[in-house]
Design a protein around this motif. Sequence first.
Motif, mmCIF file in Angstrom:
data_model
loop_
_atom_site.group_PDB
_atom_site.id
_atom_site.type_symbol
_atom_site.label_atom_id
_atom_site.label_comp_id
_atom_site.label_asym_id
_atom_site.label_seq_id
_atom_site.Cartn_x
_atom_site.Cartn_y
_atom_site.Cartn_z
ATOM 1 N N LEU A 2 1.486 -1.323 0.415
ATOM 2 C CA LEU A 2 -0.157 -0.193 -0.342
ATOM 3 C C LEU A 2 1.075 1.525 0.087
ATOM 4 O O LEU A 2 1.950 1.257 0.739
ATOM 5 C CB LEU A 2 -0.646 -0.604 1.312
ATOM 6 C CG LEU A 2 -1.783 -1.148 1.346
ATOM 7 C CD1 LEU A 2 -2.493 -0.587 2.783
ATOM 8 C CD2 LEU A 2 -2.981 -1.414 -0.078
ATOM 9 N N LYS A 3 0.523 2.103 -0.492
ATOM 10 C CA LYS A 3 0.983 3.602 -1.399
ATOM 11 C C LYS A 3 1.099 4.742 -0.166
ATOM 12 O O LYS A 3 1.175 5.922 0.061
ATOM 13 C CB LYS A 3 1.636 3.762 -2.569
ATOM 14 C CG LYS A 3 1.827 2.729 -3.356
ATOM 15 C CD LYS A 3 1.596 3.141 -4.992
ATOM 16 C CE LYS A 3 0.402 3.116 -5.185
ATOM 17 N NZ LYS A 3 0.074 3.250 -6.473
ATOM 18 N N ALA A 4 -0.309 4.123 0.992
ATOM 19 C CA ALA A 4 -0.684 5.659 1.841
ATOM 20 C C ALA A 4 0.363 5.482 2.881
ATOM 21 O O ALA A 4 1.312 4.894 3.450
ATOM 22 C CB ALA A 4 -2.393 5.044 1.906
ATOM 23 N N ASP A 5 -0.058 6.479 3.704
ATOM 24 C CA ASP A 5 0.689 6.873 4.547
ATOM 25 C C ASP A 5 0.971 6.171 5.559
ATOM 26 O O ASP A 5 -0.772 5.190 5.707
ATOM 27 C CB ASP A 5 0.275 8.087 5.067
ATOM 28 C CG ASP A 5 0.400 9.888 3.775
ATOM 29 O OD1 ASP A 5 0.945 9.752 3.728
ATOM 30 O OD2 ASP A 5 -0.265 10.885 4.503
ATOM 31 N N ALA A 6 1.451 5.892 6.351
ATOM 32 C CA ALA A 6 1.731 4.730 7.695
ATOM 33 C C ALA A 6 0.345 5.030 8.318
ATOM 34 O O ALA A 6 0.248 3.772 8.572
ATOM 35 C CB ALA A 6 3.033 5.060 8.047
ATOM 36 N N VAL A 7 0.010 6.136 9.009
ATOM 37 C CA VAL A 7 -1.407 5.747 10.059
ATOM 38 C C VAL A 7 -1.688 5.383 9.238
ATOM 39 O O VAL A 7 -2.765 4.638 9.960
ATOM 40 C CB VAL A 7 -0.605 6.894 10.639
ATOM 41 C CG1 VAL A 7 -1.060 8.015 9.642
ATOM 42 C CG2 VAL A 7 -1.505 7.809 11.951
ATOM 43 N N LEU A 8 -2.653 5.684 8.264
ATOM 44 C CA LEU A 8 -3.651 5.225 7.337
ATOM 45 C C LEU A 8 -3.967 3.636 7.636
ATOM 46 O O LEU A 8 -4.866 2.894 7.571
ATOM 47 C CB LEU A 8 -3.964 6.365 5.817
ATOM 48 C CG LEU A 8 -4.183 7.825 6.474
ATOM 49 C CD1 LEU A 8 -4.076 7.930 4.987
ATOM 50 C CD2 LEU A 8 -5.232 8.332 6.796
ATOM 51 N N VAL A 9 -2.606 3.171 6.875
ATOM 52 C CA VAL A 9 -2.332 1.947 6.633
ATOM 53 C C VAL A 9 -2.503 1.062 8.137
ATOM 54 O O VAL A 9 -3.053 -0.352 7.889
ATOM 55 C CB VAL A 9 -0.889 1.350 6.639
ATOM 56 C CG1 VAL A 9 -0.821 -0.019 6.047
ATOM 57 C CG2 VAL A 9 -0.885 2.323 4.753
ATOM 58 N N SER A 10 -1.670 1.712 9.104
ATOM 59 C CA SER A 10 -2.541 1.327 10.218
ATOM 60 C C SER A 10 -3.894 0.983 10.801
ATOM 61 O O SER A 10 -4.855 -0.098 11.498
ATOM 62 C CB SER A 10 -1.938 2.145 11.079
ATOM 63 O OG SER A 10 -1.146 0.944 12.450
ATOM 64 N N LYS A 11 -4.702 2.394 10.158
ATOM 65 C CA LYS A 11 -6.121 2.239 10.950
ATOM 66 C C LYS A 11 -6.645 1.249 9.990
ATOM 67 O O LYS A 11 -7.301 0.554 10.914
ATOM 68 C CB LYS A 11 -6.426 3.750 10.729
ATOM 69 C CG LYS A 11 -7.894 3.935 10.428
ATOM 70 C CD LYS A 11 -8.318 3.919 12.110
ATOM 71 C CE LYS A 11 -9.877 3.838 12.352
ATOM 72 N NZ LYS A 11 -10.592 4.123 13.577
ATOM 73 N N LEU A 12 -6.750 1.532 9.183
ATOM 74 C CA LEU A 12 -7.202 -0.173 7.760
ATOM 75 C C LEU A 12 -6.814 -1.168 8.030
ATOM 76 O O LEU A 12 -8.230 -2.457 8.322
ATOM 77 C CB LEU A 12 -6.486 0.744 5.941
ATOM 78 C CG LEU A 12 -7.086 -0.229 5.477
ATOM 79 C CD1 LEU A 12 -8.581 0.209 5.411
ATOM 80 C CD2 LEU A 12 -7.196 -0.520 3.745
ATOM 81 N N LYS A 13 -5.458 -1.326 8.666
ATOM 82 C CA LYS A 13 -5.341 -2.936 8.851
ATOM 83 C C LYS A 13 -6.346 -3.290 10.572
ATOM 84 O O LYS A 13 -6.016 -4.396 10.987
ATOM 85 C CB LYS A 13 -3.112 -3.399 9.439
ATOM 86 C CG LYS A 13 -3.048 -3.083 7.828
ATOM 87 C CD LYS A 13 -1.460 -3.766 7.932
ATOM 88 C CE LYS A 13 -1.324 -3.548 6.448
ATOM 89 N NZ LYS A 13 0.141 -3.984 6.386
ATOM 90 N N SER A 14 -6.857 -2.361 11.509
ATOM 91 C CA SER A 14 -7.232 -2.017 12.542
ATOM 92 C C SER A 14 -8.326 -2.889 12.347
ATOM 93 O O SER A 14 -8.808 -3.184 12.963
ATOM 94 C CB SER A 14 -7.097 -1.627 12.927
ATOM 95 O OG SER A 14 -7.784 -0.166 12.654
ATOM 96 N N LEU A 15 -9.120 -2.328 11.313
ATOM 97 C CA LEU A 15 -10.813 -2.613 11.035
ATOM 98 C C LEU A 15 -11.266 -4.234 10.449
ATOM 99 O O LEU A 15 -10.720 -5.171 9.752
ATOM 100 C CB LEU A 15 -11.023 -1.631 9.414
ATOM 101 C CG LEU A 15 -11.089 0.178 9.801
ATOM 102 C CD1 LEU A 15 -10.720 0.930 8.803
ATOM 103 C CD2 LEU A 15 -11.596 0.738 11.440
ATOM 104 N N PRO A 16 -12.211 -4.945 11.303
ATOM 105 C CA PRO A 16 -12.130 -5.633 11.349
ATOM 106 C C PRO A 16 -13.094 -5.952 9.957
ATOM 107 O O PRO A 16 -13.535 -7.740 9.693
ATOM 108 C CB PRO A 16 -13.375 -6.364 12.644
ATOM 109 C CG PRO A 16 -13.851 -4.921 12.780
ATOM 110 C CD PRO A 16 -12.657 -4.044 12.716
ATOM 111 N N ASN A 17 -13.328 -5.676 9.232
ATOM 112 C CA ASN A 17 -14.161 -5.897 7.438
ATOM 113 C C ASN A 17 -13.642 -5.367 7.029
ATOM 114 O O ASN A 17 -14.140 -5.068 6.016
ATOM 115 C CB ASN A 17 -15.427 -5.021 8.786
ATOM 116 C CG ASN A 17 -15.669 -3.733 8.723
ATOM 117 O OD1 ASN A 17 -14.857 -3.299 8.560
ATOM 118 N ND2 ASN A 17 -16.521 -3.134 7.755
#
Length: 217
Positions: A77-92
Amino acid sequence: QARSVILSTGARWRNVNVPGEQEYKNKGVAYCPHCDGPLFKGKRTAVIGGGNSGVEAAIDLAGIVQHVTLVEFADQLKADAVLVSKLKSLPNVSIHVNAQTTEITGADGKVNGLKYKDRATNEEHLVPLEGVFVQIGLVPNTEFLKGTVELSRFGEIVVDTKGHTNVPGVFAAGDCTTVPYKQIVIAAGEGAKAALSAFDHLIRQPVVAAASEAVAV
């Protein structure tokens, strides 16, 4: 012929250019998660694109829809690390990198799936879903301006806080400019600002007989 010009040519969504995209546009294929996301409440969706706009869209959609599948062509993923981390924390949310979208499928006039190829194994996959959000960027409608006004590396017209370009008497507003957040309400406000700036420019100029006051393009 004009003494002042306001450029407001807008921008267009970059297409993924796969079978089914044009056929199912507005029938499950969408480009604005803010506008169309609520239409898919409780349904399964995909987001094509792993940059900031794609990851932000997936995060937003995850709070509305049943499930989000994010598909990214690159191997990460090319997005900012903080956004990627948030995305990966989502269960769905499911994330597929190194994945090439090959087709958007449908039946009875509506989207029913997305096909992608694993670029490492060449294996084809089909994801059943009801909506696909294409988030691979906006293209400003400014190709005709090259060499006339200053453009950013993305092709956007460079403007200051009052809508001035680098050419005196030439102003710009909306999605074709460097102003962030490409939304209608913002573009409308920027248009009003550019019009006021053009007016201010004109009243400071010598009166020229039979000259047009302003032209909006």
